[in-house]
Enzyme design. Sequence first.
Site, PDB file in Angstrom:
ATOM      1  CG  ASP A  46      -1.876   1.076   1.311  1.00  0.00           C
ATOM      2  OD1 ASP A  46      -2.270   1.561   0.230  1.00  0.00           O
ATOM      3  OD2 ASP A  46      -2.262   1.472   2.430  1.00  0.00           O
ATOM      4  CG  ASP A  51      -7.865   4.724   0.684  1.00  0.00           C
ATOM      5  OD1 ASP A  51      -7.806   3.476   0.752  1.00  0.00           O
ATOM      6  OD2 ASP A  51      -7.012   5.470   1.184  1.00  0.00           O
ATOM      7  CD  GLU A  76      -0.350   5.268  -3.961  1.00  0.00           C
ATOM      8  OE1 GLU A  76       0.192   5.451  -2.861  1.00  0.00           O
ATOM      9  OE2 GLU A  76      -1.136   4.353  -4.180  1.00  0.00           O
TER      10      GLU A  76
HETATM   11  C1  GLC Z   1      -4.524   3.365   2.927  1.00  0.00           C
HETATM   12  C2  GLC Z   1      -5.046   2.159   2.174  1.00  0.00           C
HETATM   13  C3  GLC Z   1      -6.074   1.437   2.993  1.00  0.00           C
HETATM   14  C4  GLC Z   1      -5.469   1.054   4.339  1.00  0.00           C
HETATM   15  C5  GLC Z   1      -4.919   2.281   5.048  1.00  0.00           C
HETATM   16  C6  GLC Z   1      -4.181   1.930   6.332  1.00  0.00           C
HETATM   17  O1  GLC Z   1      -5.507   4.310   3.071  1.00  0.00           O
HETATM   18  O2  GLC Z   1      -5.542   2.494   0.924  1.00  0.00           O
HETATM   19  O3  GLC Z   1      -6.562   0.321   2.326  1.00  0.00           O
HETATM   20  O4  GLC Z   1      -6.424   0.431   5.142  1.00  0.00           O
HETATM   21  O5  GLC Z   1      -4.031   2.979   4.191  1.00  0.00           O
HETATM   22  O6  GLC Z   1      -3.125   1.074   6.083  1.00  0.00           O
END
Ligand code: GLC
Length: 801
Positions: free
Chosen positions: A407, A485, A410
């Site tokens: 995650d 998200d 980017e």
């Molecule tokens: C980001 C991710 C999400 C995750 C969060 C905490 O917002 O996109 O899926 O739960 O981080 O790790």
Amino acid sequence: MITNTELEQKGSQFPTKITSYKKDIDTLYFYTENNVALQLTVLRDSVLRFRYSTTSNFENDFSYAITKYASRGYNHLEIDEDNEKYKIITQKLICHIHKANLKVTLYDAVDNTLINQDELGFHWEESYEYGGNIVKMSKTSHDGESYYGLGDKPVQLNLKGKRFENWVTDSYAYGKGTDPIYKTIPFFTGLHHEKSYGIFFDNTFRSFFDFAQERKKVTSFWAQGGEMNYYFIYGPQMCDVVANYTNLTGKPHQLPPLWALGYHQCKWSYYPESKVKEVTAKFRELKIPCDAIYLDIDYMDGFRCFTWNKEHFPDPKKMVKELSDDGFKTVVIIDPGIKIDMDYAVFKEGLENDYFCKRADGPHMKGKVWPGECYFPDFTKPEVREWWSGLFKELIEEIGVKGVWNDMNEPAVMEVPNKTFPNDVRHDYDGNPCSHRKAHNIYGMQMARATYQGLKKFAYPKRPFVITRAAYSGAQRYTSTWTGDNIASWEHLWIANVQAQRMAMSGFSFVGSDIGGFAEQPEGELFARWIQLGVFHPFCRVHSSGDHGEQEPWTFGDEITDIVRKFIELRYQLLPYLYTSFWQYLNDGTPMLKSLVLYDQEDVQTHYRTDEFVFGDKILVCPIIEANAKGRRMYIPKGTWYNYWDDTILKGGKEIWIDADIDSLPIFIKEGSIIPKYPVQQYVGEKKINEIVLETYYKFGKEVSTLYDDAHDGYDYIKGRYSLRTFKLVGKKDELIIQQHKSGKFITEYKTFKLKLHGLPFKVSKIQIDNEEILFEKVKVNGDNTLIIDKDFTELHIIGG
Ligand code: GLC
């Protein structure tokens, strides 16, 4: 005093006339008077690569997107010239290069129709801010031309009349039309006069696409640096264009383990261990199938990757084992930001070995993410990827974690307006040093690649499972993905549907959304409708931020729980069908979700449809995306379809109302299909599968269906230990014939098929298997038109009269 003379702004510059030309096997070079060079490579009869330089010389040819496994070779190549142009002729394409201006025109080699044509063609502007060029291409947009693809753009499927930007961006709670978001997939397909082609602009700088928005008759694309370097892929079928693009940028390197196609449950965050167990126990208690449970950032010690919070998870190995004994695979999150902390081994190692990204002037790239201030590995350096992959040893090999979720890659940086690294950050780019302007869009992909390498190594002999948020073209080789998200709203249910379809037509089929919505909380009805769509996405996971309450299948009362269970059960029944469709994607690059335009491009009604799609190649699905709906209007593509729920038969080619109350969803089966089904299991491998149900839908005429199977994990299938069955169905007035063709060395666990005959227009009077008449009792023919036969039959005749 010295005054700067103002730089002269040159504006757009264009190639002038061609002065020389040379050929080097399958690559042609054209040089113009003003030092522009065009390098044209014939990769396949239907795939040409165009690469331009404004200095006659080309930079080192390197791409993260193109796979070394891409097919090459053509059947025909002929080069011709007259006063005006050079002509490059393959079996599929005729390409004209105009001598006066280097412009390109492409025709179908079979019928000479015009497919694609340069408008201004290649041109460029010198960028005084960055140095280098802004490279541009403009093409004529034809009457009635439509455009599709481009990855995760949350807008109508048909991109005509719109402009887009590609810059991988952390986009919490994005909305319809937000651009850019998490992924950069600079590939689109064009469709006009029933013919489709694709363009893949392999340039990782910030890029833009304009589909006849600024000027009605012009489609253009450009990038803030790098080369004008694009692949032209001809169909004429859009499905073949997508398959060829996927061949070029890579199919997944192996099948996912079958459990990864099951249902996954996630939340930010399940902790401590007792909470995790409470959730998994509830699934088993309520008999809602589930294969994977996720641990979000709170399982770590202060958000330090590759550590555990020992207070919440005192014995991770034991927990993971217990979960596994109950059929749950544990998937954990790993982010790129490494906390600056000299007492933290991963940080120390990275620092000592110079693995972290640096600013142009020397200091490390420092940015805030969940753990506070962090440094970030330069995943574009092979040595760093190797190190990173090694870090998974303990998690995977020792503790037994089965999947990793990448995650914030980017890369996302908090508390800065641009949400990411500054442009000047330096990257190795696999030995082609560059700034973040060039490396930004592929950073996340390279992280997922390094993670994949770790899993591949340490999960062996099992298959790896990785999921990523950021991606560039080609990331599908290593990982699955989700759409980031989103929000618990009806609009986002619409977006999830569009995004999954668009990703599939952009070569990346292993995709799903946060079912139910990440931000905010859905009502039960929205949750149920989202599950109904989500079970038809290759990746099926409920995830939420947890800010607004729970989001497990049982959160919304008994009625919703029952509906959710019913649809998750349906997914588990369809696992052999889904697995077969994944196998087809892996082999041929065939997208697992087919938007109607991909399914039937000759039917212009499909060109602007968005909601309906074909799951695999035989099941038509249309989600309900409004509250309080008792059904909806939808377009049924041409052909004849069975309503999944009641077997009523529908002729397509029109829009009609379909009933679908909260416990239902419009699902149709293409006539002639044979759909394989498993019994419901609580998780993959729970039951020994002795029998596969073949839902057989009568058709007057012919249809082919496939069933793939293997050990559901491991690599034996690559050595030929798979089972591939092709069923050829031929329906006549009073006879139904099914011929089976088998290949592969795998002995399937199932021994028999239970055929369920749908829509048979006659009463069965006789059954022949492999030329022998069989007593009804032997195949257990029932009044309900089911019969049980040995899996290895070759030819089955069901005769009426
Ligand atoms: C980001 C991710 C999400 C995750 C969060 C905490 O917002 O996109 O899926 O739960 O981080 O790790």
